[in-house]
Structures are given as structure tokens and as C-alpha cells.
Design a protein around this motif. Sequence first.
Motif, PDB file in Angstrom:
ATOM      1  N   PHE A 183       4.119 -64.465 -11.310  1.00  0.00           N
ATOM      2  CA  PHE A 183       3.533 -63.787 -12.467  1.00  0.00           C
ATOM      3  C   PHE A 183       4.627 -63.001 -13.187  1.00  0.00           C
ATOM      4  O   PHE A 183       5.683 -62.717 -12.644  1.00  0.00           O
ATOM      5  N   THR A 184       4.340 -62.672 -14.442  1.00  0.00           N
ATOM      6  CA  THR A 184       5.295 -61.944 -15.260  1.00  0.00           C
ATOM      7  C   THR A 184       5.149 -60.450 -15.009  1.00  0.00           C
ATOM      8  O   THR A 184       4.052 -59.892 -15.115  1.00  0.00           O
ATOM      9  N   ILE A 185       6.283 -59.800 -14.696  1.00  0.00           N
ATOM     10  CA  ILE A 185       6.277 -58.374 -14.386  1.00  0.00           C
ATOM     11  C   ILE A 185       6.505 -57.595 -15.676  1.00  0.00           C
ATOM     12  O   ILE A 185       7.468 -57.821 -16.404  1.00  0.00           O
ATOM     13  N   ARG A 186       5.576 -56.662 -15.949  1.00  0.00           N
ATOM     14  CA  ARG A 186       5.687 -55.845 -17.156  1.00  0.00           C
ATOM     15  C   ARG A 186       5.791 -54.350 -16.840  1.00  0.00           C
ATOM     16  O   ARG A 186       6.289 -53.592 -17.662  1.00  0.00           O
ATOM     17  N   GLN A 187       5.270 -53.925 -15.707  1.00  0.00           N
ATOM     18  CA  GLN A 187       5.303 -52.513 -15.347  1.00  0.00           C
ATOM     19  C   GLN A 187       6.173 -52.327 -14.100  1.00  0.00           C
ATOM     20  O   GLN A 187       6.305 -53.238 -13.273  1.00  0.00           O
ATOM     21  N   VAL A 188       6.731 -51.137 -13.975  1.00  0.00           N
ATOM     22  CA  VAL A 188       7.562 -50.842 -12.812  1.00  0.00           C
ATOM     23  C   VAL A 188       6.734 -50.971 -11.542  1.00  0.00           C
ATOM     24  O   VAL A 188       7.217 -51.439 -10.511  1.00  0.00           O
ATOM     25  N   GLU A 189       5.469 -50.564 -11.625  1.00  0.00           N
ATOM     26  CA  GLU A 189       4.593 -50.624 -10.456  1.00  0.00           C
ATOM     27  C   GLU A 189       4.343 -52.059 -10.003  1.00  0.00           C
ATOM     28  O   GLU A 189       3.931 -52.296  -8.856  1.00  0.00           O
ATOM     29  N   GLN A 190       4.546 -53.042 -10.903  1.00  0.00           N
ATOM     30  CA  GLN A 190       4.308 -54.447 -10.542  1.00  0.00           C
ATOM     31  C   GLN A 190       5.505 -55.067  -9.813  1.00  0.00           C
ATOM     32  O   GLN A 190       5.391 -56.175  -9.284  1.00  0.00           O
ATOM     33  N   ILE A 191       6.652 -54.407  -9.821  1.00  0.00           N
ATOM     34  CA  ILE A 191       7.841 -54.965  -9.152  1.00  0.00           C
ATOM     35  C   ILE A 191       7.585 -54.976  -7.649  1.00  0.00           C
ATOM     36  O   ILE A 191       7.197 -53.952  -7.068  1.00  0.00           O
ATOM     37  N   PRO A 192       7.779 -56.116  -6.985  1.00  0.00           N
ATOM     38  CA  PRO A 192       7.542 -56.184  -5.533  1.00  0.00           C
ATOM     39  C   PRO A 192       8.405 -55.172  -4.769  1.00  0.00           C
ATOM     40  O   PRO A 192       9.570 -54.958  -5.099  1.00  0.00           O
ATOM     41  N   GLN A 193       7.792 -54.530  -3.788  1.00  0.00           N
ATOM     42  CA  GLN A 193       8.517 -53.537  -2.994  1.00  0.00           C
ATOM     43  C   GLN A 193       9.748 -54.138  -2.319  1.00  0.00           C
ATOM     44  O   GLN A 193      10.795 -53.482  -2.208  1.00  0.00           O
ATOM     45  N   PHE A 194       9.616 -55.376  -1.876  1.00  0.00           N
ATOM     46  CA  PHE A 194      10.730 -56.043  -1.203  1.00  0.00           C
ATOM     47  C   PHE A 194      11.905 -56.244  -2.168  1.00  0.00           C
ATOM     48  O   PHE A 194      13.065 -56.112  -1.789  1.00  0.00           O
ATOM     49  N   LEU A 195      11.593 -56.549  -3.428  1.00  0.00           N
ATOM     50  CA  LEU A 195      12.643 -56.725  -4.442  1.00  0.00           C
ATOM     51  C   LEU A 195      13.362 -55.394  -4.695  1.00  0.00           C
ATOM     52  O   LEU A 195      14.592 -55.359  -4.830  1.00  0.00           O
ATOM     53  N   ILE A 196      12.588 -54.309  -4.737  1.00  0.00           N
ATOM     54  CA  ILE A 196      13.204 -52.985  -4.919  1.00  0.00           C
ATOM     55  C   ILE A 196      14.115 -52.653  -3.736  1.00  0.00           C
ATOM     56  O   ILE A 196      15.241 -52.152  -3.904  1.00  0.00           O
ATOM     57  N   LEU A 197      13.616 -52.964  -2.521  1.00  0.00           N
ATOM     58  CA  LEU A 197      14.409 -52.696  -1.321  1.00  0.00           C
ATOM     59  C   LEU A 197      15.717 -53.482  -1.345  1.00  0.00           C
ATOM     60  O   LEU A 197      16.787 -52.940  -1.041  1.00  0.00           O
ATOM     61  N   LEU A 198      15.628 -54.763  -1.716  1.00  0.00           N
ATOM     62  CA  LEU A 198      16.839 -55.595  -1.772  1.00  0.00           C
ATOM     63  C   LEU A 198      17.819 -55.069  -2.817  1.00  0.00           C
ATOM     64  O   LEU A 198      19.041 -55.067  -2.598  1.00  0.00           O
ATOM     65  N   THR A 199      17.289 -54.607  -3.954  1.00  0.00           N
ATOM     66  CA  THR A 199      18.155 -54.066  -5.012  1.00  0.00           C
ATOM     67  C   THR A 199      18.881 -52.804  -4.540  1.00  0.00           C
ATOM     68  O   THR A 199      20.095 -52.657  -4.743  1.00  0.00           O
ATOM     69  N   ILE A 200      18.096 -51.901  -3.914  1.00  0.00           N
ATOM     70  CA  ILE A 200      18.704 -50.666  -3.414  1.00  0.00           C
ATOM     71  C   ILE A 200      19.748 -50.965  -2.351  1.00  0.00           C
ATOM     72  O   ILE A 200      20.844 -50.389  -2.333  1.00  0.00           O
ATOM     73  N   MET A 201      19.436 -51.901  -1.442  1.00  0.00           N
ATOM     74  CA  MET A 201      20.371 -52.236  -0.369  1.00  0.00           C
ATOM     75  C   MET A 201      21.643 -52.878  -0.924  1.00  0.00           C
ATOM     76  O   MET A 201      22.740 -52.649  -0.400  1.00  0.00           O
ATOM     77  N   GLN A 202      21.489 -53.670  -1.991  1.00  0.00           N
ATOM     78  CA  GLN A 202      22.681 -54.268  -2.602  1.00  0.00           C
ATOM     79  C   GLN A 202      23.595 -53.179  -3.169  1.00  0.00           C
ATOM     80  O   GLN A 202      24.804 -53.232  -3.009  1.00  0.00           O
ATOM     81  N   ILE A 203      22.998 -52.187  -3.792  1.00  0.00           N
ATOM     82  CA  ILE A 203      23.812 -51.096  -4.365  1.00  0.00           C
ATOM     83  C   ILE A 203      24.411 -50.238  -3.255  1.00  0.00           C
ATOM     84  O   ILE A 203      25.541 -49.747  -3.378  1.00  0.00           O
ATOM     85  N   VAL A 204      23.643 -50.060  -2.148  1.00  0.00           N
ATOM     86  CA  VAL A 204      24.194 -49.324  -1.000  1.00  0.00           C
ATOM     87  C   VAL A 204      25.416 -50.046  -0.445  1.00  0.00           C
ATOM     88  O   VAL A 204      26.445 -49.427  -0.135  1.00  0.00           O
ATOM     89  N   MET A 205      25.308 -51.388  -0.319  1.00  0.00           N
ATOM     90  CA  MET A 205      26.454 -52.162   0.168  1.00  0.00           C
ATOM     91  C   MET A 205      27.634 -52.064  -0.805  1.00  0.00           C
ATOM     92  O   MET A 205      28.797 -52.032  -0.392  1.00  0.00           O
ATOM     93  N   ASN A 206      27.311 -52.003  -2.095  1.00  0.00           N
ATOM     94  CA  ASN A 206      28.374 -51.849  -3.090  1.00  0.00           C
ATOM     95  C   ASN A 206      29.080 -50.501  -2.922  1.00  0.00           C
ATOM     96  O   ASN A 206      30.316 -50.412  -3.028  1.00  0.00           O
ATOM     97  N   THR A 207      28.302 -49.457  -2.628  1.00  0.00           N
ATOM     98  CA  THR A 207      28.894 -48.135  -2.379  1.00  0.00           C
ATOM     99  C   THR A 207      29.763 -48.165  -1.127  1.00  0.00           C
ATOM    100  O   THR A 207      30.859 -47.591  -1.095  1.00  0.00           O
TER     101      THR A 207
END
Length: 480
Positions: A183-207
Motif C-alpha cells: 500500500f502507499t504510505i502517506r502518514q508517518v504513522e503508516q510507516i512499518p515499525q520494522f522499516l523505521i527500526l532498519l533505518t535507525i540501525m543503518q544510521i547507527v552503523m553509519n555513526t
Amino acid sequence: MKLLIALYFYILATIQLGLLLGVYHYYRSQSTVRPSPYWMGSLVVSILALTTFGTGIVTIEDVSKPEFNFTIANSLFYIAAILQFLFCRSLNRPISRRLKYAFLLSVLIFIPSFEWMRINGTFESRTAIICLITGLFFILQTFQLRSKRKTTPSQQLIYLQYATTAELFFAIGRLSVVIASGFTIRQVEQIPQFLILLTIMQIVMNTLAYIAIGGYWSERIALASAQSQTENEEIKALLIERESLISNLLKANKTAATGALSASIAHELNQPLGASQLNIQFLQKKLSERNLTTEQYQEILAALLADNQRATNIIQSLRSIFSDGKIGVERIDIVGLIESVLKIAKPEIQAQSIQVVLRLESKSFINANRGEIQQVLLNLINNAIQVLGDKALSSRTLQIESRDVPEGIKLLVSDNGGGVPTDAQPHLFELLSSSNKRSGMGLGLWLCHHIVSRHGGHIRYQDAPSGGAEFIVFLPSIQD
């Protein structure tokens, strides 16, 4: 939800800012190894990107149509990824100007392209494109790091490679989640929690990757400091050996310079000693005959004292040359020093029928090591005597001048011999120069240059107006 995600980005930006400030402070406290401008630039841009992205999340309404600051943030992430890759590549080879221009062009293409996707694309398409681009950079970085580790093992580069591999893993995970979402994501609340976790972890690894790069820089500083300490110890040992060698050369030069005059010095010394012996024998005879008048006694005593003083002067002059005095300096009258050296050279000067012309006009004093300056004068005078003695000249002239000049004293020692060949003049004061051997100057002139230089002066050669050689010595005088 928005504030929580934004807080994650702010926290990571703060951590990276702390790393940046720590590196900058450490960099200012030492100058052994400079941090890579690619790494520092990437860290600065990454901090700006995280801050901009976190601020954008707080104010976003429609994820599919975000504000322009998301174009700015993603462009900054792209630039940070480029600079980090360039850092990894610079570990193996210099970055060419062509490659820099190529990446600059890619940035100019990326910005309007992403802006078009911001307006016309979807959240899923933009995320997929970013994951593909960053994944490509992570793969390239891994190859560069593996290549560097083959030639230069480093624990910090291992950590950096692990962090980069983890970034690639999380980027692939984000791409998989985006593709799998139906489905098309339009709101921040619609972003899958797992996708947010992966994004944060990618930035943590970058740090963590930036921290590993900082560790690698610290590792290089430690190696450079250890190498520098070793080199300093080696240089110190070489300097001690050099000073010992020069000291031995000075002693050898004393022997050589006076040895060349030894026959004449012995003859000159024998004269007062022989005269004293004759006077003593005459005195003994008169005493045995009991026929010694007061006038004869005083005349013989005066002659003995004069001959003894003459021998004493010669011995004292030689003693001052061979004295192993301290390197410390003393107040010296250069005119008196010249006259003391001439007493040593006088027998040979007379034997070679050399006319000495003195123009000693200097009134100033110098702070110098007496024995070393005597060696300089003795070498220059001895060279002139040898040259004049080898020439069939109707008249042989040795001229010595001293005059006061601004901030010092200028000494000139010249002769009317043949001078120094033109091809030998540029190398006249070099150690072990073949031209010095041909011109008969040898080690002495190098020592003259060394002694004069460490007394803050200089020595040079020029052809004398009389057609011979002229050496000009400048020594700083005592300033009132």
C-alpha cells in the motif's frame, strides 16, 4: 511518533557532533598526522543531514509529498556517502581530479532528480532509490577496505568494514520491506515499525563507521608517534656521532696544520734554546775562572731571560692551538689572536721568504672559542704558505686584514699565488670534495666553514686582486 523518530535523528546527530568536536580538539593539540578531509567533510555533512531530516519529520504532514527540506537532507546524505567512499578509496590511491569532477557532476544531477521524485514520486520509490544508491557505495567501500587491509593490517579498518557491511545489510532490509509493502504510505504513522527500526540501525552503523574511522586516525597517530620517537633517538645518536667525528677532525686538523710547520717551528725553538745553552756555558766558564763582572752578569742574565721568553711565547702559542678547551666562548681580541697565530707560522714564513702585509684595523671584540678561531686562521695562513712555497715567484706576499663592519668583523687572508681553479670554487668548502684535493685545500676549508658557521658567521672565497686567492671571513662582534 514523529517526535520519537525525530529524537532518534537528533541523538545520532549529537553523537556525531561530539565525535567531530573531539577530533577537532585532538587535531589542534598535535600535528603528527592530519585527519582526512574526506572523512571530516563526510562527518560534517552527515551531521547537517541528520539535523535537517529530523527537523523535517517534526513538521511533515504527507509522507508521499514531503517539504523541500527532505530534498536538502537526502542530498546531504548522498554527499556524505560520496565523501566516505572517497576516504576509503584514498587509503589505497590518491583521488584523481577526474573522479572528483565525476562525483561533483553526480551531485548536480542527484539534487534536481530527487526534487522531481519528491514532487512526482512516492515514499516507496524514493526510499528504494536511496537504498540502491547507498548500497552501491557500501559495496564499493567494502572492496576498498579489503584491499587496504591486505597491505596494512588494522583493527580499526576491520571494525569499519564490519560497520559498512552492516549498513549494506540494513539497506537491503529496508529495500525488501518497501518492495513487500502493498500500500502507499502517506502518514508517518503508516510507516512499518520494522522499516523505521532498519533505518535507525543503518544510521547507527553509519555513526559506528565514523567512530571506526576516528579510531583508525588515532591508530595512525600512535604509529607515527612511535616512529617519530624512534627516528628522534636515531637522529640524536647520529648527532652525537657527528659531534664526536667533528671533534676528532678538529684534533686531527690541529696536528696536520702545525705538523706542516713542525720543521720550521723546531728550528725557531732551537734558536733561543741554543743561545741559552751558549750563555749558560759562558756563565759557567766565567764563574769557574772567578772573572765575572757585574756588567757581564747582567748582560748574560738579560740574554737568558729574552731567549727564555722567546721560547715560552712559541710554546704558549702551540699550547693554545692544542688545548682541549671547552666549547664555551670568551671575549677575544681578533688582532691579538692573529698575531699569536703568526708567531707559530713565522718560521715557515721566513723560510719561504714570504712578505707579510698586516692591516689590522678592527677595534671590536668577538665572543668565540679561542682554539677554534685559531684553527681557522692557521688553516688559511698555512694554505697560503703552501701555495706560495710551490710557486716560482719573484716576490711572495701574504696579506691579512681585519676591519670593523656593521654587526661584526671582516677578516681577509689573501696571497699572490695562482688562486683556485674556477671549476673547484663552487665545491671549495665541501667535505671530501675531489676538487678540494686537486686544489690542495682538503679537509681544512670544510672545518673552517663549519667553525665559522657555528659561531654565527660565514666564509667565502674570491679571486684576489693580485691574482691569487682571497678568503673573506665574517664573525659577529660583541654589540655594546
